[in-house]
Design a protein around this motif. Structure first.
Motif, mmCIF file in Angstrom:
data_model
loop_
_atom_site.group_PDB
_atom_site.id
_atom_site.type_symbol
_atom_site.label_atom_id
_atom_site.label_comp_id
_atom_site.label_asym_id
_atom_site.label_seq_id
_atom_site.Cartn_x
_atom_site.Cartn_y
_atom_site.Cartn_z
ATOM 1 N N LEU A 403 0.823 -1.201 0.000
ATOM 2 C CA LEU A 403 0.000 0.000 0.000
ATOM 3 C C LEU A 403 0.861 1.257 0.000
ATOM 4 N N ASP A 404 0.314 2.339 -0.503
ATOM 5 C CA ASP A 404 1.024 3.613 -0.514
ATOM 6 C C ASP A 404 1.039 4.271 0.860
ATOM 7 N N GLY A 405 0.112 3.892 1.721
ATOM 8 C CA GLY A 405 -0.002 4.526 3.027
ATOM 9 C C GLY A 405 1.034 4.027 4.019
ATOM 10 N N PRO A 406 0.892 4.408 5.281
ATOM 11 C CA PRO A 406 1.894 4.072 6.293
ATOM 12 C C PRO A 406 1.832 2.629 6.796
ATOM 13 N N PHE A 407 0.754 1.897 6.450
ATOM 14 C CA PHE A 407 0.589 0.549 7.009
ATOM 15 C C PHE A 407 0.646 -0.501 5.911
ATOM 16 N N ASN A 408 1.440 -1.556 6.161
ATOM 17 C CA ASN A 408 1.475 -2.726 5.288
ATOM 18 C C ASN A 408 1.542 -3.985 6.142
ATOM 19 N N PHE A 409 1.060 -5.075 5.589
ATOM 20 C CA PHE A 409 0.930 -6.278 6.398
ATOM 21 C C PHE A 409 1.062 -7.527 5.536
ATOM 22 N N VAL A 410 1.208 -8.660 6.214
ATOM 23 C CA VAL A 410 1.083 -9.974 5.599
ATOM 24 C C VAL A 410 0.294 -10.843 6.568
ATOM 25 N N THR A 411 -0.656 -11.594 6.054
ATOM 26 C CA THR A 411 -1.447 -12.483 6.885
ATOM 27 C C THR A 411 -1.591 -13.821 6.171
ATOM 28 N N GLY A 412 -1.724 -14.890 6.935
ATOM 29 C CA GLY A 412 -1.763 -16.185 6.285
ATOM 30 C C GLY A 412 -2.289 -17.311 7.146
ATOM 31 N N LEU A 413 -2.444 -18.441 6.484
ATOM 32 C CA LEU A 413 -2.899 -19.678 7.109
ATOM 33 C C LEU A 413 -1.934 -20.784 6.714
ATOM 34 N N TYR A 414 -1.496 -21.574 7.704
ATOM 35 C CA TYR A 414 -0.514 -22.633 7.462
ATOM 36 C C TYR A 414 -1.065 -23.951 7.993
ATOM 37 N N TYR A 415 -0.914 -25.021 7.188
ATOM 38 C CA TYR A 415 -1.350 -26.356 7.601
ATOM 39 C C TYR A 415 -0.293 -27.367 7.195
ATOM 40 N N GLN A 416 0.006 -28.285 8.098
ATOM 41 C CA GLN A 416 0.925 -29.377 7.785
ATOM 42 C C GLN A 416 0.419 -30.670 8.414
ATOM 43 N N LYS A 417 0.502 -31.747 7.644
ATOM 44 C CA LYS A 417 0.141 -33.081 8.125
ATOM 45 C C LYS A 417 1.315 -34.003 7.846
ATOM 46 N N GLU A 418 1.682 -34.797 8.836
ATOM 47 C CA GLU A 418 2.831 -35.682 8.679
ATOM 48 C C GLU A 418 2.557 -37.027 9.345
ATOM 49 N N ASP A 419 2.793 -38.098 8.591
ATOM 50 C CA ASP A 419 2.645 -39.466 9.095
ATOM 51 C C ASP A 419 4.000 -40.156 8.994
ATOM 52 N N ILE A 420 4.419 -40.791 10.100
ATOM 53 C CA ILE A 420 5.738 -41.428 10.140
ATOM 54 C C ILE A 420 5.595 -42.826 10.734
#
Length: 810
Positions: A403-420
């Motif tokens: 953004l051109d303004g004073p505020f910028n961000f990053v947001t997200g969702l993370y998923y991991q599945k592991e079988d051993i």
């Protein structure tokens, strides 16, 4: 990155603060004194540490080191371990008997091969998290850039990064380039390496293909020269392998520890518009290298020494040993066998002032890892194989603003599945020397331990920066993580006891077929235990940054990191049946980190320096211990430790002339366990107390300095590289028997050099290089197995090699 080492000497927090100001003084004081006259200028380096696109590293409020492709290639590194000397606070090692990574940073490390225990120093390859140390040690080919972020990365990179993150970017297909690159390396110990890359645009500006592959082969730098005897076998005791009192033996002197690796990446980049990219990638690794040998360093006070299985006391690289036992499902003569196959899809889509990213990946790994843990020849004192199958799925979606303004961000969702699925088959012949009765029972009858884990992790995060003014910036982030793990396991039993818990002499290891067949708990249900746990934990950070001038930037902040609880693949090695308390996981490890730093550009862009001071408190730190029981030893880990670590890191570069550049880094740290108590045998009483002692893998001093001189010729350029690096002594492992059985990693000073000629056409080049050319001997891993023996691993000796490379445009 770039670094100018300093040598502050601070013994407590007050000195630490004073020293930090002294360390910052050059950046604060020297900047105004330099004129902006024309002269050499260092290239700008950008990083993706904020996960909001590329930012100038000198304006990024993160303790981060960036290594470009040319930085990495200058000394022809073998694998990821080799880049550690270029990063302050990052120490590389191995787990004895394995070709693993074992990274340490700011007081924490992973020193075991436990398959369910994740390293506090995360490794991320093209945004995919590689959890386990066994396959974190990536071969260095076709790398675009490596960014090493120091300190807890609990907000943006999350996943168990209480120590830091090594973020690797491999080269993408290029729509505008049609070329092929081929490299050939040969050197000592029969080393041969062929690396190739092919980049082909298929549809102009829209679809491109890239292939990168590597083949590596070597004989290994160890020699099978371990000797034993004359043996002292007491009357009435059974001896492994039919050994008799007074017997001697010695290995054949053959080469050990060789490489045989094939790996490749196939990539397809689709860019239907300027705003959308989709990268489809296939990864394949096949490692059939030799079983990593062990050096038995037992001396007086160890039972192996008393029996006659002892260290020769000479060059450890010529005193390694292996039985190459092919019985009992080991197939040890075939070496370690690791197969990895991965499919990944990375997409980015710019929509106005926002970019949406998606990372989808599936990575499957199969390992068969036999070894002679005793480091002996002929006598099967402790041979075993660790086999596992690992399936990992990851999905991450994040949205970043511009953004051109004073505020910028990053947001997200993370998923991991592991079988051993995991099984270990062991022949513990040395125990026969302790027991009366049936001759050599454990030398002839393999034991099997199996378990499995299903794990899921889900996290949501947001991180942003607000510009209070043109110079003053405030950043904050929050991540909420939910992890669930379910563990199922059976205690170690003779293979003949699998069918019904009794002893069927007709059900042998040949009948079982493969080690992992023992993980079929429906077929073999006797003694099986299941446990399940989940954890929810918030992590967060708050940071202030200020642009003092165009060339001077500083920041200060706090961050919290989280490493989830975990189960142990060795549970039930000694305890049978498995007590409920032993089957429980550890609690999460929490890191609270305070950091202050300054980055300065000096001499009109000819030099730069970064100084970072840090203080970290770890609570419920997960620490591994080899717990000794009356009937044997079991590798366990506990929430035993509360520890704190403080230190100063420096790194910088200086282009003295257009031809000569100096780079360096340095680190001082002070770390100790405020509290370390553990009940290793689950009887309700603490058996060990390491309070006040230094944590493992925390050298007080580390540093490196290298010089690059370029000689311009009419037909091309010649680059001369010289580097010296130093790492202080540190504790490798503590013993619960007695402190005299603790092991150490010795201090070392290592010199490396390289000379590269690149033709003016950029069509071909040749490089000669020398690694460790003063032939320093130093351990990379060492473990004391009770009071029985020490198993150690060593770094390569001096190595000389040549590389030839060609670039072909077509």
């Amino acid at each position: 990155m770039k670094t100018i080492p300093r040598t502050p000497q601070y013994l407590n927090w007050q000195r630490f603060r004073a020293g930090l100001l002294i360390g910052m003084a050059p950046a604060l004081a020297l900047t105004p004194q330099f004129s902006l006259a024309q002269g050499p200028v260092l290239e700008e380096v950008t990083v993706t540490a904020t996960r909001r696109g590329d930012t100038d590293i000198m304006k990024t409020a993160v303790a981060v080191t960036a290594l470009t492709a040319s930085d990495i290639e200058a000394f022809s590194p073998r694998d990821l371990n080799d880049i550690a000397v270029m990063v302050p606070s990052l120490s590389a090692g191995t787990v004895s008997a394995f070709k693993s990574a074992s990274f340490a940073m700011r007081g924490v490390s992973e020193t075991t091969i436990i398959v369910y225990k994740e390293s506090p120093v995360g490794v991320i390859i093209d945004d995919f998290v590689v959890n386990h140390v066994q396959t974190q040690n990536l071969e260095m080919f076709d790398i675009e850039q490596i960014e090493v972020l120091r300190g807890p990365q609990g907000t943006l990179f999350g996943k168990n990064t209480t120590g830091g993150t090594i973020n690797i970017k491999t080269k993408r297909p290029d729509h505008e380039v049609r070329n092929a690159e081929l490299r050939y390396e040969f050197g000592d110990f029969g080393t041969q390496k062929i690396t190739g890359a092919l980049n082909v645009p298929l549809i102009e500006d829209t679809l491109s293909f890239r292939f990168a592959g590597q083949w590596l082969e070597s004989d290994g730098y160890y020699e099978n020269n371990a000797s034993y005897g004359p043996l002292t076998i007491a009357p009435g005791l059974a001896a492994p392998g039919g050994a008799i009192d007074g017997q001697t033996g010695q290995g054949d002197g053959g080469d050990l520890g060789g490489d045989d690796v094939q790996s490749m990446r196939l990539k397809l980049l689709w860019s239907p518009t300027e705003d959308f990219n989709a990268l489809l990638q296939y990864e394949y690794i096949k490692d059939q290298g030799d079983t990593p040998p062990v050096v038995n360093e037992s001396g007086p006070g160890y039972l192996f020494d008393a029996w006659g299985f002892t260290s020769a006391g000479g060059d450890p690289l010529k005193d390694a040993g292996i039985t190459n036992n092919d019985d009992f499902l080991f197939e040890m003569s075939k070496g370690h066998q690791i197969d990895i196959e991965g499919f990944y899809l990375n997409m980015d889509w710019t929509i106005g002032d926002y970019t949406l990213y998606s990372v989808t990946g599936q990575r499957n790994q199969e390992s068969h890892l036999p070894n002679t843990y005793s480091g002996e020849v002929f006598q099967t004192l402790f041979d075993a194989t660790r086999d596992d199958e690992r399936e990992t799925f990851q999905q991450e979606i994040r949205l970043a603003s511009d953004l051109d303004g004073p505020f910028n961000f990053v947001t997200g969702l993370y998923y991991q599945k592991e079988d051993i699925d995991f099984c270990v088959v062991q022949v513990v012949g040395f125990v026969d020397l302790l027991l009366d009765g049936e001759p050599a029972f454990l030398s002839a009858n393999p034991l099997i331990l199996c378990n499995k884990q299903e794990a899921e992790a889900l996290a949501v995060y947001i991180d942003g920066t607000y510009d209070i003014s043109d110079n003053f910036h405030i950043s904050a982030g929050f991540r909420y993580t939910d992890e669930e793990k379910e563990w199922t396991g059976r205690p170690r039993v003779p293979i003949q006891a699998l069918p019904d818990g009794g002893f069927d002499p007709n059900f042998t290891w040949e009948e079982l077929g493969t080690p992992l067949a023992g993980a079929d708990f429906e077929r073999f249900p006797d003694g099986v235990v299941t446990d399940k746990e989940d954890w929810q934990e918030p992590t967060y950070r708050l940071q202030f940054a200020y642009d003092f001038s165009e060339d001077l930037f500083g920041w200060a902040g706090y961050s919290r990191g989280f490493k989830s609880g975990g189960y142990n693949d060795q549970t039930g090695t000694v305890l049978n049946p498995i007590p409920a308390v032993a089957a429980r996981p550890t609690d999460p490890e929490i890191a609270d980190s305070f950091e202050v730093g300054v980055k300065s550009i000096l001499a009109g862009g000819a030099a730069n320096i970064q100084v970072t001071g840090f203080y970290v408190e770890y609570k419920d730190a997960q620490r591994t211990f080899n717990a000794t029981f009356p009937t044997g030893q079991e590798t366990l880990f506990f929430n035993a430790a509360e520890l704190e670590v403080m230190g100063i890191e420096l790194e910088g570069s200086w282009a003295i002339t257009d031809s000569l550049v100096l780079r360096g880094n340095a680190m001082w740290q002070d770390a100790e366990f405020n509290e370390f108590r553990a009940d290793t045998d689950f009887d309700g009483i603490d058996d060990i107390d390491l309070s006040g002692k230094p944590p493992t893998r925390t050298p007080e001093w580390m540093g490196a300095l290298d010089a690059i001189y370029t000689w311009d010729l009419d037909m091309g350029d010649v680059d001369f590289n010289l580097r010296v690096s130093y790492e202080d002594e540190s504790v490798a492992g503590y013993s619960d028997v007695d402190e005299s059985y603790d092991t150490t990693l010795n201090s070392r000073t290592v010199w490396d050099a390289g000379v590269t000629f690149k033709h003016s056409s950029d069509k071909w080049w040749v490089r000669g290089f020398a690694k460790n050319f003063t032939d320093e001997r130093y351990r990379t891993g060492s473990l004391s197995v009770g009071n029985f023996w020490i198993m150690s691993a060593y770094a390569p000796p001096e190595y000389y090699g040549m590389e030839l490379g060609v670039n072909i445009d077509f």
